[in-house]
Enzyme design. Structure first.
Site, PDB file in Angstrom:
ATOM      1  N   ASP A   1     -18.067   6.773  -1.932  1.00 55.82           N
ATOM      2  CA  ASP A   1     -18.122   7.280  -0.564  1.00 55.82           C
ATOM      3  C   ASP A   1     -16.852   8.088  -0.289  1.00 55.82           C
ATOM      4  O   ASP A   1     -15.756   7.520  -0.231  1.00 55.82           O
ATOM      5  CB  ASP A   1     -18.226   6.102   0.410  1.00 55.82           C
ATOM      6  CG  ASP A   1     -18.357   6.547   1.869  1.00 55.82           C
ATOM      7  OD1 ASP A   1     -17.958   7.685   2.189  1.00 55.82           O
ATOM      8  OD2 ASP A   1     -18.848   5.750   2.683  1.00 55.82           O
TER       9      ASP A   1
ATOM     10  N   GLU B   1       7.793   8.323 -15.772  1.00 57.03           N
ATOM     11  CA  GLU B   1       6.818   7.527 -16.519  1.00 57.03           C
ATOM     12  C   GLU B   1       6.050   8.382 -17.515  1.00 57.03           C
ATOM     13  O   GLU B   1       5.267   7.857 -18.298  1.00 57.03           O
ATOM     14  CB  GLU B   1       5.796   6.888 -15.567  1.00 57.03           C
ATOM     15  CG  GLU B   1       6.303   5.750 -14.749  1.00 57.03           C
ATOM     16  CD  GLU B   1       5.178   5.060 -13.998  1.00 57.03           C
ATOM     17  OE1 GLU B   1       4.044   5.032 -14.502  1.00 57.03           O
ATOM     18  OE2 GLU B   1       5.439   4.559 -12.901  1.00 57.03           O
TER      19      GLU B   1
ATOM     20  N   CYS C   1       8.262   3.820 -11.083  1.00 56.09           N
ATOM     21  CA  CYS C   1       8.490   4.869 -10.083  1.00 56.09           C
ATOM     22  C   CYS C   1       9.895   4.901  -9.498  1.00 56.09           C
ATOM     23  O   CYS C   1      10.174   5.731  -8.631  1.00 56.09           O
ATOM     24  CB  CYS C   1       7.471   4.729  -8.951  1.00 56.09           C
ATOM     25  SG  CYS C   1       5.757   4.923  -9.482  1.00 56.09           S
TER      26      CYS C   1
ATOM     27  N   THR D   1      -4.807   9.145  -6.372  1.00 56.85           N
ATOM     28  CA  THR D   1      -3.446   9.292  -5.847  1.00 56.85           C
ATOM     29  C   THR D   1      -2.449   9.850  -6.855  1.00 56.85           C
ATOM     30  O   THR D   1      -1.482  10.502  -6.458  1.00 56.85           O
ATOM     31  CB  THR D   1      -2.905   7.940  -5.353  1.00 56.85           C
ATOM     32  OG1 THR D   1      -2.911   6.995  -6.441  1.00 56.85           O
ATOM     33  CG2 THR D   1      -3.759   7.387  -4.218  1.00 56.85           C
TER      34      THR D   1
ATOM     35  N   ARG E   1      -3.966  -8.024  -7.579  1.00 54.16           N
ATOM     36  CA  ARG E   1      -3.446  -9.011  -6.626  1.00 54.16           C
ATOM     37  C   ARG E   1      -1.921  -9.028  -6.577  1.00 54.16           C
ATOM     38  O   ARG E   1      -1.332  -9.611  -5.663  1.00 54.16           O
ATOM     39  CB  ARG E   1      -3.983 -10.408  -6.947  1.00 54.16           C
ATOM     40  CG  ARG E   1      -3.456 -11.038  -8.221  1.00 54.16           C
ATOM     41  CD  ARG E   1      -4.217 -12.336  -8.514  1.00 54.16           C
ATOM     42  NE  ARG E   1      -3.746 -13.024  -9.704  1.00 54.16           N
ATOM     43  CZ  ARG E   1      -2.794 -13.954  -9.690  1.00 54.16           C
ATOM     44  NH1 ARG E   1      -2.225 -14.290  -8.545  1.00 54.16           N
ATOM     45  NH2 ARG E   1      -2.421 -14.543 -10.809  1.00 54.16           N
TER      46      ARG E   1
ATOM     47  N   THR F   1      -0.211  -6.061  -6.671  1.00 57.10           N
ATOM     48  CA  THR F   1       0.206  -4.722  -6.268  1.00 57.10           C
ATOM     49  C   THR F   1       0.840  -4.674  -4.883  1.00 57.10           C
ATOM     50  O   THR F   1       1.848  -3.996  -4.680  1.00 57.10           O
ATOM     51  CB  THR F   1      -0.995  -3.754  -6.311  1.00 57.10           C
ATOM     52  OG1 THR F   1      -1.505  -3.715  -7.642  1.00 57.10           O
ATOM     53  CG2 THR F   1      -0.595  -2.360  -5.883  1.00 57.10           C
TER      54      THR F   1
ATOM     55  N   HIS G   1       9.194   4.541  -1.069  1.00 58.95           N
ATOM     56  CA  HIS G   1       8.269   4.953  -2.129  1.00 58.95           C
ATOM     57  C   HIS G   1       6.857   4.991  -1.551  1.00 58.95           C
ATOM     58  O   HIS G   1       6.479   4.147  -0.731  1.00 58.95           O
ATOM     59  CB  HIS G   1       8.332   3.978  -3.302  1.00 58.95           C
ATOM     60  CG  HIS G   1       7.285   4.253  -4.328  1.00 58.95           C
ATOM     61  ND1 HIS G   1       7.194   5.455  -4.987  1.00 58.95           N
ATOM     62  CD2 HIS G   1       6.254   3.488  -4.798  1.00 58.95           C
ATOM     63  CE1 HIS G   1       6.167   5.420  -5.818  1.00 58.95           C
ATOM     64  NE2 HIS G   1       5.583   4.248  -5.718  1.00 58.95           N
TER      65      HIS G   1
ATOM     66  N   LYS H   1      -0.688   4.546   3.115  1.00 59.26           N
ATOM     67  CA  LYS H   1      -0.697   3.359   3.981  1.00 59.26           C
ATOM     68  C   LYS H   1       0.472   2.411   3.731  1.00 59.26           C
ATOM     69  O   LYS H   1       1.031   1.849   4.678  1.00 59.26           O
ATOM     70  CB  LYS H   1      -2.025   2.621   3.811  1.00 59.26           C
ATOM     71  CG  LYS H   1      -3.202   3.356   4.453  1.00 59.26           C
ATOM     72  CD  LYS H   1      -4.392   2.448   4.653  1.00 59.26           C
ATOM     73  CE  LYS H   1      -5.437   3.113   5.544  1.00 59.26           C
ATOM     74  NZ  LYS H   1      -6.589   2.233   5.809  1.00 59.26           N
TER      75      LYS H   1
ATOM     76  N   ARG I   1       3.081   0.956   6.651  1.00 58.64           N
ATOM     77  CA  ARG I   1       3.048  -0.475   6.962  1.00 58.64           C
ATOM     78  C   ARG I   1       4.427  -1.101   6.784  1.00 58.64           C
ATOM     79  O   ARG I   1       4.875  -1.893   7.627  1.00 58.64           O
ATOM     80  CB  ARG I   1       2.031  -1.181   6.065  1.00 58.64           C
ATOM     81  CG  ARG I   1       1.922  -2.669   6.346  1.00 58.64           C
ATOM     82  CD  ARG I   1       0.941  -3.357   5.416  1.00 58.64           C
ATOM     83  NE  ARG I   1       1.058  -4.806   5.500  1.00 58.64           N
ATOM     84  CZ  ARG I   1       0.552  -5.646   4.605  1.00 58.64           C
ATOM     85  NH1 ARG I   1      -0.123  -5.182   3.564  1.00 58.64           N
ATOM     86  NH2 ARG I   1       0.705  -6.946   4.744  1.00 58.64           N
TER      87      ARG I   1
ATOM     88  N   ASN J   1       0.838  10.667  -5.006  1.00 55.54           N
ATOM     89  CA  ASN J   1       1.957   9.856  -5.470  1.00 55.54           C
ATOM     90  C   ASN J   1       2.593  10.510  -6.691  1.00 55.54           C
ATOM     91  O   ASN J   1       2.017  10.507  -7.777  1.00 55.54           O
ATOM     92  CB  ASN J   1       1.470   8.441  -5.811  1.00 55.54           C
ATOM     93  CG  ASN J   1       2.586   7.540  -6.305  1.00 55.54           C
ATOM     94  OD1 ASN J   1       3.762   7.899  -6.256  1.00 55.54           O
ATOM     95  ND2 ASN J   1       2.216   6.359  -6.795  1.00 55.54           N
TER      96      ASN J   1
ATOM     97  N   SER K   1       7.256  -0.404 -10.283  1.00 53.38           N
ATOM     98  CA  SER K   1       6.478  -1.564 -10.709  1.00 53.38           C
ATOM     99  C   SER K   1       7.182  -2.262 -11.858  1.00 53.38           C
ATOM    100  O   SER K   1       7.882  -1.658 -12.653  1.00 53.38           O
ATOM    101  CB  SER K   1       5.080  -1.123 -11.134  1.00 53.38           C
ATOM    102  OG  SER K   1       4.357  -0.628 -10.037  1.00 53.38           O
TER     103      SER K   1
END
EC number: 2.3.3.10
Length: 351
Positions: free
Chosen positions: A28, A80, A112, A153, A199, A201, A234, A239, A243, A266, A296
């Site tokens: 979608d 990277e 990153c 991204t 889970r 991330t 970063h 979103k 946040r 990104n 990461s």
């Protein structure tokens, strides 16, 4: 005090919209676009890689200053996606911009945040009088497996920062780092695309480190969100940084200028540094900036920065700003994207 003497960025002009990627994979389009808050992402051309992007960013930085490349004693490039597993990107860029034989040069890796780690080490070398100037670059042509969430991204771009003590346009008042062993994202040697532990991330990875590093540096400096004119984090998507900013108590007008991911995706090692570059494009003397990267694996680097009066005589106009490069675009479809990103594998006799 040491700090940023000049800076420059480079963003490839090609773009692809998430709706086009979603169309190919039967997803979608509106759901994907709104879920990650990405309107488009940059795509490297067929002749672009981390080395060429880094060279362009470095040249843009030098165009804005009178620094002699022979006075740059170190160059560290975080990425990277270095083009070679064994052959440094740093030496390619050093040669391209005319740096001397007597040079500290190395490639950095920490997902990153490799570029901001390079900034920290360059600052330490300047502060210890090992070098007069040093160049730190964060640059990537990031990978996302076809059909994976990262494909929407993962983009391309980079920023170079020259750090020294003379004619500083933005003083680095303090920098700190945090790190843990967190399996949120990885790519083994020889594998073309990274994997992500979903889970890990969000909360255990990005938010724990970014918010933790921001709170730690503000606590040590006895500052609060209202003390800063700008903040940049970063940006793995549109979103997460918004946040994080709201959790910490920052307002939209403080993070809006550095929020570039919705328009270019990104850029991995280039993300925080390019967001900082966008802020420096419009900053005024006395502006205070909080910048927090994330890599990461996992870790964050935080910087408290103050813009100096030297920004008034600094020749920002000598190289394109981040917003100008964001607006200079050519949209491509998934077929061209597949060709540019070498998703389509041709036979030996085809090019």
């Amino acid at each position: 005090m040491s700090g940023i003497v000049t800076y420059g960025s480079y963003i490839p002009r090609y773009r692809i919209r998430p709706e086009e990627i979603a169309r190919v994979w039967g997803e979608d389009p509106e759901k994907m676009k709104n879920g990650i808050f990405i309107l488009s992402k940059s795509v490297p051309g067929p002749d672009e890689d981390v080395a060429t992007i880094s060279v362009e960013a470095a040249r843009n930085a030098l165009k804005r200053s009178n620094i002699d490349p022979n006075d740059i004693g170190a160059i560290y490039i975080g990425s990277e996606s270095h083009p070679y597993a064994v052959k440094p990107t740093a030496t390619i860029v050093a040669a391209a911009i005319g740096m001397p034989f007597r040079t500290f040069a190395a490639d950095y890796e920490f997902a990153c945040k490799a570029g901001t780690a390079a900034m920290q080490n360059i600052k330490a070398m300047v502060d210890s009088n090992m070098i007069k100037y040093g160049m730190a670059i964060g640059s990537d042509t990031s990978q996302g497996a076809p059909g994976d969430a990262l494909e929407y991204t993962a983009s391309a771009g980079g920023t170079a920062m020259v750090i020294g003590r003379d004619n500083v346009i933005a003083e680095i008042n303090k920098t700190i780092s945090v790190a843990t062993d967190t399996p949120d994202f990885w790519r083994r040697e020889g594998e073309p695309y990274p994997k992500h532990g979903e889970r890990f991330t969000g909360e255990p990875g990005y938010f724990k480190h970014v918010i933790g590093a921001a709170r730690d540096i503000m606590s040590e400096l006895n500052t609060k969100p209202d003390d800063y004119d700008y903040v940049v984090f970063h940006q793995p998507n549109g979103k997460f940084p918004t946040r994080a900013a709201k959790i910490l108590g920052f307002r939209e007008e403080q993070y809006r200028e550095g929020l570039i991911t919705p328009y270019i995706g990104n850029t991995y090692s280039g993300s925080t540094m390019t967001g900082l570059s966008a802020i420096l494009d419009v900053s005024r003397p006395g502006d205070r900036i909080l910048a927090v990267s994330f890599g990461s694996g996992a870790g964050s680097d935080a910087f408290d920065i103050t813009v100096t009066d030297n920004i008034l005589d600094y020749h920002r106009e000598n190289a394109p700003g981040v917003r100008k490069m964001m607006e200079s675009t050519e949209y491509i479809d998934y077929a061209v994207y597949s060709k540019f990103r070498k998703i389509l594998v041709f036979g030996d006799n085809l090019e």
